[in-house]
Design a protein around this motif. Structure first.
Motif, short mmCIF file in Angstrom:
data_model
loop_
_atom_site.label_atom_id
_atom_site.label_comp_id
_atom_site.label_asym_id
_atom_site.label_seq_id
_atom_site.Cartn_x
_atom_site.Cartn_y
_atom_site.Cartn_z
N MET A 96 -85.81 82.26 10.03
CA MET A 96 -86.23 83.43 9.25
C MET A 96 -85.44 84.66 9.66
O MET A 96 -84.96 85.43 8.83
N GLU A 97 -85.30 84.86 10.99
CA GLU A 97 -84.54 86.00 11.48
C GLU A 97 -83.10 85.94 10.97
O GLU A 97 -82.53 86.95 10.54
N GLY B 247 -81.98 84.45 8.34
CA GLY B 247 -81.97 84.72 6.90
C GLY B 247 -82.01 86.21 6.62
O GLY B 247 -81.26 86.73 5.78
N MET B 248 -82.90 86.89 7.37
CA MET B 248 -83.01 88.34 7.15
C MET B 248 -81.74 89.04 7.60
O MET B 248 -81.28 89.98 6.97
N GLU C 287 -79.12 88.94 5.02
CA GLU C 287 -79.36 89.89 3.93
C GLU C 287 -78.99 91.31 4.33
O GLU C 287 -78.50 92.09 3.52
N GLU C 288 -79.30 91.63 5.59
CA GLU C 288 -79.14 93.01 6.04
C GLU C 288 -77.72 93.33 6.50
O GLU C 288 -77.40 94.49 6.74
#
Lengths: 437, 213
Positions: free
Chosen positions: A269-270, A272-273, A276-277
């Motif tokens: 999850m980290e 993935g974020m 995006e960032e």
């Protein structure tokens, strides 16, 4: 055997003074034989009294109703007498003889009467008393007489002069070939006694062995009964083992789910974020990547702990002694390790069980005992592997706690025993003994 | 959004992920009873629920989801799970209503798609994990009607079962929306499914048909 010695380990050779030890063992065995013969002699007389009075009174009164309860009394008394014989023979054999009697359906008189009458062991007990009171009596008497004569001969110089007239009938010292009339002859007799001593010892040994052997056969459970109880025991330990294996799998699955898997989800999850960032907010992305790395390390750690808990690599690679040392090193409470006997060729399942006993016990020491010192002793002596873990903590360990209960299952599955002695206030001793030929 | 997840790491991650994508996380709880209470109080637009929850750590998530939807009909719930179980999928989708999702936890690794799924469920659509769809489709024994489909039509069916819209499918397969429509109507025709316009209706139809096999 003394392959390596660490600071914490003291390897003690299996027998430090083999010669002295063996002599002591032989002497003890001789003494025990004599003691046993005395007891056997006395019990043969007791048995005689029991069966003669019991059976005659019962038979005499059987025409009246009183004979029936007399039979019950006789049966119980003979049972008790046989019980003493059983315990004596068990003591001498070093292996107890189990008493297997049928249990009455209810405590009512007819039920007891019926059970005791049809129980073959009742009749075997009585048969034993009868035979023992004749054959056992004769053999015990012979052996004890032989022993007394030999002792008398050997000690002759000490007492021959006390016999008023060596030629009289009482206290005769006429040995057939010669008569002891001087200290010189007395010493000759000593030599004769020493010559005869091995024969007496042989008789003692033979009579004792034959007697304990027949006691085991007649008073102990028959092969059928033994097999029956063995099968029952195997069935119960087997189902315990299956349960324990299931339980273990469930725990492993839980550990995976709560530990490594959850961390990997968080890690994914980290990442993935972060992805995006990356363009919009590089700083936030960096923080997320750092977190992701931490989760990855955490997952690695949990997997490592898990696999170590499943099968300690060191045990396989270096053996029980080294694995115990490693356990000691990882313990916060200082631990000394003592290994005795050849531990290299301990079969895998036994070594693993022993290891887990030590590991679980040490975990408890560190978690609950408030101890300041502990000791692991691993001994392989006389066909057994014994692991003993002691601490000076506050005691109160629960034998049925999940950890210890699981160990018990594991040890019993290998025909071993696990004893937990942990009174409130301490100290705690946990000892596992596993047969290991 | 209400999150019900007992593992702190994953819960925090979900909170952050959803709030950075414009969701308002009104509550994060760790056990089923707290979840039911919050559902009543907050009347959320969508819930994200872990399958394994205390006390027994088995299928509490599925049971609490069914329970919550009994209390609040049509409450959109997205279930997250470590494994795909046909049984759970069946229980969740058996109601025949939309607003249900069943995804592997792995899907959070792709925030965009995950958020898309949450949004779809919130709007009354469905989201079924590709893994679950593959399992469902994989049940064909070589003689079933699924074998009538061309490979492309199977792909379209899979994506449809996941809950994608025609435009979503078109994007995924890099074909035109018109082509997708054609495939979809072929699938419906070959499988003898009632044609239906609404996204989640057709997903449910597909699922019902697949599960009946």
């Amino acid at each position: 055997m003394i392959a390596m010695t660490t600071t914490e380990t003291h390897f003690i050779p299996a027998a430090s003074q083999p010669h002295a030890r063996r002599s002591i063992a032989v002497l003890t065995s001789i003494g025990k034989d004599v003691l046993y013969l005395f007891a056997m002699f006395a019990m043969s007389i007791v048995g005689f009294v029991v069966w003669v009075t019991g059976l005659s009174v019962t038979a005499g009164l059987l025409v009246l109703i009183v004979g029936v309860p007399m039979w019950l009394v006789t049966a119980y008394v003979s049972r008790w007498t046989a019980g003493v014989d059983r315990r004596l023979a068990g003591w001498r054999r070093g292996r107890p003889i189990a008493a297997v009697y049928r249990q009455p359906q209810s405590s009512s008189l007819p039920a007891r009467l019926k059970t005791i009458t049809i129980d073959p062991q009742t009749w075997k007990d009585l048969g034993w008393l009868v035979i023992n009171s004749i054959v056992g009596f004769a053999f015990a008497l012979t052996a004890l007489t032989a022993t007394a004569v030999v002792i008398g001969y050997i000690t002759m110089p000490l007492w021959w002069w006390a016999i008023p007239d060596p030629h009289t009938q009482y206290g005769t010292l006429n040995l057939g070939i010669y008569t002891v009339t001087s200290t010189g002859w007395a010493f000759v007799t000593t030599a004769l006694g020493l010559l005869l001593a091995p024969l007496a010892l042989l008789i003692n040994r033979g009579v004792t062995a034959a007697h304990t052997g027949s006691a085991a056969r007649l008073l102990g459970p028959s092969e059928r009964q033994e097999l029956h109880s063995r099968v029952e025991q195997l069935a119960s330990t087997r189902s315990d083992v299956v349960d324990a294996a299931d339980d273990r799998l469930r725990r492993i699955e839980r550990d995976l789910h709560d530990g490594a898997q959850a961390r990997l989800v968080a890690l994914a999850m980290e990442l993935g974020m972060a992805e995006e960032e990356l363009a919009s907010d590089p700083e936030a992305a960096r923080v997320a990547v750092r977190k992701a790395r931490r989760e990855a390390l955490g997952a690695l750690g949990e997997l490592r702990d898990l696999s170590r808990g499943l099968r300690p690599a060191l045990l396989q690679e270096r053996g029980l002694g080294a694995a115990a040392d490693e356990l000691a090193r990882r313990s916060t409470v200082p631990v000394t390790v003592e290994c005795t006997g050849p531990l290299e060729r301990v079969p895998d399942p036994i070594g693993t069980a022993a290891y887990f006993v030590a590991a679980e016990a040490l975990t408890n020491v560190n978690k609950h005992s408030e101890a300041t010192a502990a000791r692991i002793a691993i001994e392989r002596v006389g066909g057994h592997l014994a692991v003993t873990v002691t601490d000076n903590g506050r005691g109160g360990a629960n034998e049925n706690g999940s950890g210890l209960a699981g160990l018990g299952t594991r040890v019993r599955a290998l025909d071993g025993t696990l004893a937990v002695d942990s009174p409130d206030g301490g100290p705690t001793t946990i000892k596992a003994e596993i047969p290991c030929e | 959004v209400i999150i019900c997840e007992d593992h702190a790491l994953v819960r925090d991650g979900l909170e952050r992920l959803l709030s950075t994508h414009g969701f308002d996380v009104v509550a994060s709880v760790t056990d089923p009873s707290a979840f039911l209470a919050k559902v009543k109080d907050e009347s959320p637009d969508v819930c994200v629920v872990d399958v394994r929850l205390p006390p027994s750590f088995t299928d509490e998530g599925v049971r609490v989801a069914v329970e919550a939807r009994k209390q609040v009909p049509g409450l959109p719930i997205l279930i997250l799970s470590q494994y795909v179980e046909q049984t759970y999928a069946r229980e969740l989708f058996s109601g025949g209503d939309g607003g249900v999702g069943y995804l592997l936890k792995d899907r959070v690794a792709d925030p965009a798609q995950f958020v898309e799924a949450v949004r779809r469920v919130a709007e009354g659509g469905t989201a079924l994990d590709p893994e679950a769809v593959a399992q469902l489709l994989g049940h064909g024994d070589g003689k079933g009607r699924l074998d009538l489909l061309t490979p492309r039509e199977r792909e379209v069916l899979s994506l449809m079962a996941e809950g994608r819209s025609n435009s979503g499918i078109a994007e995924e397969l890099v074909i035109s929306e018109r082509a997708v429509e054609k495939h979809v109507s072929n699938v419906f025709w070959k499988l003898d499914l009632p044609a239906s316009g609404k996204e989640h209706r057709r997903v449910l139809a597909v699922l019902a048909w697949l599960q009946a096999q």
